[in-house]
Design a protein around this motif. Structure first.
Motif, PDB file in Angstrom:
ATOM      1  N   LYS A  90     -48.868  18.568   1.809  1.00 56.40           N
ATOM      2  CA  LYS A  90     -47.913  19.672   1.952  1.00 56.40           C
ATOM      3  C   LYS A  90     -47.954  20.284   3.346  1.00 56.40           C
ATOM      4  O   LYS A  90     -46.947  20.781   3.852  1.00 56.40           O
ATOM      5  N   TYR A 104     -42.574   5.806 -11.264  1.00 59.61           N
ATOM      6  CA  TYR A 104     -43.668   6.773 -11.343  1.00 59.61           C
ATOM      7  C   TYR A 104     -45.013   6.108 -11.625  1.00 59.61           C
ATOM      8  O   TYR A 104     -46.038   6.478 -11.050  1.00 59.61           O
ATOM      9  N   LYS A 124     -38.269  10.535 -13.031  1.00 55.02           N
ATOM     10  CA  LYS A 124     -39.515  11.295 -13.209  1.00 55.02           C
ATOM     11  C   LYS A 124     -40.235  11.453 -11.872  1.00 55.02           C
ATOM     12  O   LYS A 124     -40.744  12.528 -11.539  1.00 55.02           O
ATOM     13  N   ASP A 125     -40.250  10.392 -11.085  1.00 57.99           N
ATOM     14  CA  ASP A 125     -40.909  10.441  -9.784  1.00 57.99           C
ATOM     15  C   ASP A 125     -40.168  11.392  -8.836  1.00 57.99           C
ATOM     16  O   ASP A 125     -40.805  12.179  -8.127  1.00 57.99           O
ATOM     17  N   ARG A 127     -38.334  13.990  -9.633  1.00 60.57           N
ATOM     18  CA  ARG A 127     -38.600  15.371 -10.071  1.00 60.57           C
ATOM     19  C   ARG A 127     -39.990  15.822  -9.639  1.00 60.57           C
ATOM     20  O   ARG A 127     -40.175  16.955  -9.178  1.00 60.57           O
ATOM     21  N   THR A 128     -40.966  14.943  -9.787  1.00 61.10           N
ATOM     22  CA  THR A 128     -42.341  15.296  -9.443  1.00 61.10           C
ATOM     23  C   THR A 128     -42.484  15.586  -7.951  1.00 61.10           C
ATOM     24  O   THR A 128     -43.147  16.553  -7.549  1.00 61.10           O
ATOM     25  N   GLU A 130     -40.172  16.602  -5.925  1.00 59.12           N
ATOM     26  CA  GLU A 130     -39.490  17.856  -5.609  1.00 59.12           C
ATOM     27  C   GLU A 130     -40.323  19.061  -6.060  1.00 59.12           C
ATOM     28  O   GLU A 130     -40.431  20.064  -5.353  1.00 59.12           O
ATOM     29  N   GLU A 131     -40.940  18.944  -7.243  1.00 59.95           N
ATOM     30  CA  GLU A 131     -41.750  20.055  -7.763  1.00 59.95           C
ATOM     31  C   GLU A 131     -43.009  20.284  -6.926  1.00 59.95           C
ATOM     32  O   GLU A 131     -43.392  21.426  -6.651  1.00 59.95           O
ATOM     33  N   LEU A 132     -43.665  19.197  -6.510  1.00 58.41           N
ATOM     34  CA  LEU A 132     -44.933  19.325  -5.797  1.00 58.41           C
ATOM     35  C   LEU A 132     -44.752  19.631  -4.312  1.00 58.41           C
ATOM     36  O   LEU A 132     -45.496  20.422  -3.730  1.00 58.41           O
ATOM     37  N   GLY A 134     -41.490  20.115  -2.707  1.00 59.92           N
ATOM     38  CA  GLY A 134     -40.239  20.747  -2.313  1.00 59.92           C
ATOM     39  C   GLY A 134     -39.363  19.825  -1.486  1.00 59.92           C
ATOM     40  O   GLY A 134     -38.577  20.280  -0.651  1.00 59.92           O
ATOM     41  N   GLN A 136     -36.555  16.665  -1.261  1.00 58.34           N
ATOM     42  CA  GLN A 136     -35.540  15.828  -1.906  1.00 58.34           C
ATOM     43  C   GLN A 136     -35.613  14.443  -1.300  1.00 58.34           C
ATOM     44  O   GLN A 136     -35.205  14.235  -0.156  1.00 58.34           O
TER      45      GLN A 136
END
Length: 377
Positions: A90, A104, A124-125, A127-128, A130-132, A134, A136
């Motif tokens: 990050k 995934y 699924k990958d 989404r993960t 993006e969630e972890l 941020g 796209q």
């Protein structure tokens, strides 16, 4: 102008246990089929140097470097053992570090007759990531750099702008991949030799290219014709070099500056496909490929049988009504799709490959028994 795209695969498989059928008459759970102690050991070995590697890449980015990370969901789940590792990724400058999507579970599900499982794992990958992080994701890398034309149309519908695959001989007809290639999703192909100079040969003192310093590597690239060189390298291989000596850190830190001396830029893959003109490559319409060849994944009877059983189990899973039971069984089923399971069944040591196949098929038989039993309730 010439460019280089560097993508690191960050993945550690969940290893299959040596399994005995007498264990197969009870509840199903992850630890029954997978060796979590071995997984933890492998993870700890990589995690010890991951902070050092990411810090070095941060310095490389300060020098003009750009990097893409293909981090599997399997690895991200293992980060529960050291959550701070995710923070290390990050912290990398988001303008110069991007994240690619892939199935995934590091799965070979793109080879299934029905691509529904493939679509679900890719989503699924995405989404993960993006969630972890941020982020796209706009670049896609299939497991084992698999290329199969029918997946490309689905990837376009999912919004991907770039696809990275293997620059194998059957695709390239003896030439090196040096361009952006026309496709439903613009395609970059891995330069195998240059990638493996860093992934495999870098710390080998018997290699004629040793020692490989950044300026030498940049001069090799400068002497080549073409627009863009794509390097795809396993992150744990870089860690292996680091355990032998520290020279790889200096190489990574200095490579952007050395490339710049030769008027070569480092770009993210999604940037490269926007900047450079696409070139035609007719073999993309008719050929398949994967890292080290399709025969490594589906080259013998055991691998084909395992694939057939996976497809059949997927159909049985849909009949389970209990959402909790279905979720847990589906998770095990998807871990059993890992490419490493197929690769081990094609071991160069034939006896070991046979033993692995018997073991893997025994596990598959047991989970299939449990799924059929649950589906009948």
């Amino acid at each position: 102008m010439k460019a280089v795209c560097v993508c690191f695969e960050v993945h550690l498989p969940l290893p299959v246990r040596w399994y005995w059928p007498r264990e197969g008459y009870g509840e199903v759970h992850i630890e029954k089929y997978f060796d979590m102690e071995k997984a933890f050991h492998s993870f700890t070995k990589l995690a010890g140097n991951l902070e050092t590697l990411n810090d070095t890449l941060s310095k490389s980015i300060d020098n003009g470097g750009k990097y893409t990370f293909d981090i599997s969901g399997v690895f991200l789940e293992q980060c529960k053992w050291a959550p701070e590792l995710i923070d290390g990724f990050k912290k990398l400058d988001p303008e110069s570090a991007s994240f690619a999507a892939s199935p995934y579970y590091h799965s070979v599900c793109s080879l299934f007759p029905d691509l529904e499982e493939f679509r679900e794992q890719v989503e699924k990958d995405v989404r993960t990531i993006e969630e972890l992080f941020g982020h796209q994701t706009r670049t896609f890398v299939n497991t084992e750099l698999l290329y199969e034309q029918r997946t490309i149309k689905m990837l376009k519908k999912l919004g991907f702008k770039c696809f990275i695959s293997e620059g194998s001989h059957n695709i390239m007809n003896g030439y090196d991949p040096m361009y952006v290639y026309s496709n439903a999703v613009p395609t970059l192909l891995r330069h195998i030799n240059l990638s493996e100079d860093l992934e495999i040969r870098f710390s080998s003192k018997g290699w004629p290219g040793y020692p490989l310093i950044a300026d030498k590597f940049a001069s090799w690239i400068a002497s080549m014709k073409g627009d863009v060189i794509t390097l795809y390298i396993k992150y744990d291989a870089i860690n292996t070099h680091l355990e032998k000596d520290k020279e790889i850190l200096g190489f990574l830190r200095d490579i952007p500056l050395c490339l710049e001396k030769h008027n070569i830029k480092m770009l993210l893959p999604e940037e490269a496909v926007e900047i450079f003109k696409e070139n035609g490559l007719p073999s993309l319409d008719s050929k398949m490929t994967a890292r080290y060849g399709m025969h490594n994944l589906l080259g013998n009877h055991a691998q084909h049988l395992f694939m057939h059983e996976l497809v059949d189990i997927g159909k049985q899973l849909k009949r389970i009504e209990d959402p909790v039971k279905k979720r847990e069984m589906q998770r095990i089923y998807r871990y059993l799709q890992q490419s490493e399971i197929f690769l081990e069944m094609n071991s160069e040591e034939r006896r070991l490959g046979y033993e692995k196949a018997v073991n893997d098929l025994s596990i598959l038989s047991d989970i299939e028994r449990a799924i059929i039993s649950e589906a009948r309730k």
